[in-house]
Write an enzyme that holds these catalytic residues in place. Structure first.
Site, PDB file in Angstrom:
ATOM      1  N   ALA A  69       0.810  -1.349  -0.030  1.00 43.07           N
ATOM      2  CA  ALA A  69       0.184   0.025  -0.008  1.00 43.07           C
ATOM      3  C   ALA A  69       1.024   1.105  -0.034  1.00 43.07           C
ATOM      4  CB  ALA A  69      -0.848   0.171   1.563  1.00 43.07           C
ATOM      5  N   ASP A  70       0.817   2.071  -0.450  1.00 43.58           N
ATOM      6  CA  ASP A  70       1.208   3.620  -0.575  1.00 43.58           C
ATOM      7  C   ASP A  70      -0.284   5.085  -0.018  1.00 43.58           C
ATOM      8  OD1 ASP A  70       4.032   4.771  -0.837  1.00 43.58           O
ATOM      9  OD2 ASP A  70       2.174   5.850  -1.746  1.00 43.58           O
TER      10      ASP A  70
END
Length: 198
Positions: A69-70
């Site tokens: 995830a970012d």
């Protein structure tokens, strides 16, 4: 076995609280937006690249599910706000957010075998008007230093945030409900592909 491609203690804590069993292997990649790249395109690209970087390091990648995830903060003026480079940058970011509503976007990637699923979650966060003295005092806590947009909603900055529209956990760093649905979707695809192979 699920592999979390992130060194974020907040993502690790959220996954643990949600009951997931996983190991951690950070996916280290450059995190600079490309020319003209939208916030959603930016975070989904980084999530995918982190997951792919970890897959390339795993000797048994075919037997693992990789989650990456970012998260980024999008200022009201459209600027993508990553982690501040120093206290002055943190103050600049917080002034941009003060008295306005901004977006927090998280890209999520789930990889397993030949399957790659990528999605994004967006939450709208409203900041109260924050004085320079309050900004200085908040920066002195050290909390903004490793956080996109220079604030942590789960910490001292909670006093500045009267309204959140959307997934709260997305602002912390991981939209847990979206992650759970993506993992289940990938598991179903894997079951179907196994059935076809047999």
């Amino acid at each position: 076995m699920l592999v979390l491609a992130s060194a974020s203690p907040r993502r690790k804590e959220l996954l643990t609280r949600a009951g997931f069993d996983f190991t951690v292997m950070p996916g280290d990649i450059p995190e600079e937006p490309r020319e003209g790249e939208s916030p959603i395109a930016y975070v989904t690209r980084l999530a995918r690249e982190k997951a792919e970087a970890v897959r390339a390091k795993l000797p048994d990648a075919d037997q693992r599910m990789i989650l990456a995830a970012d998260t980024t903060v999008v200022a009201p003026n459209g600027e993508i706000l990553g982690k501040p480079v120093d206290d002055a940058d943190a103050a600049r970011m917080l002034r941009l957010l003060s008295g306005a509503t901004h977006q927090v976007a998280t890209g999520v990637a789930v990889l397993a075998g030949e399957i790659t699923e990528v999605a994004a979650e967006v939450t709208w966060v409203t900041f109260a008007t924050v004085s320079d003295a309050e900004i200085t005092a908040y920066i002195a806590t050290g909390e903004p230093r490793d956080k996109a947009g220079a604030y942590g909603i789960q910490g001292a900055a909670s006093r500045f945030i009267p309204r959140v529209d959307g997934c709260f956990f997305n602002v912390v760093g991981l939209p847990v409900a979206l992650v759970a649905s993506m993992i289940e979707g990938v598991k179903k695809q894997l079951t179907k592909s196994s059935a076809v192979a047999v």
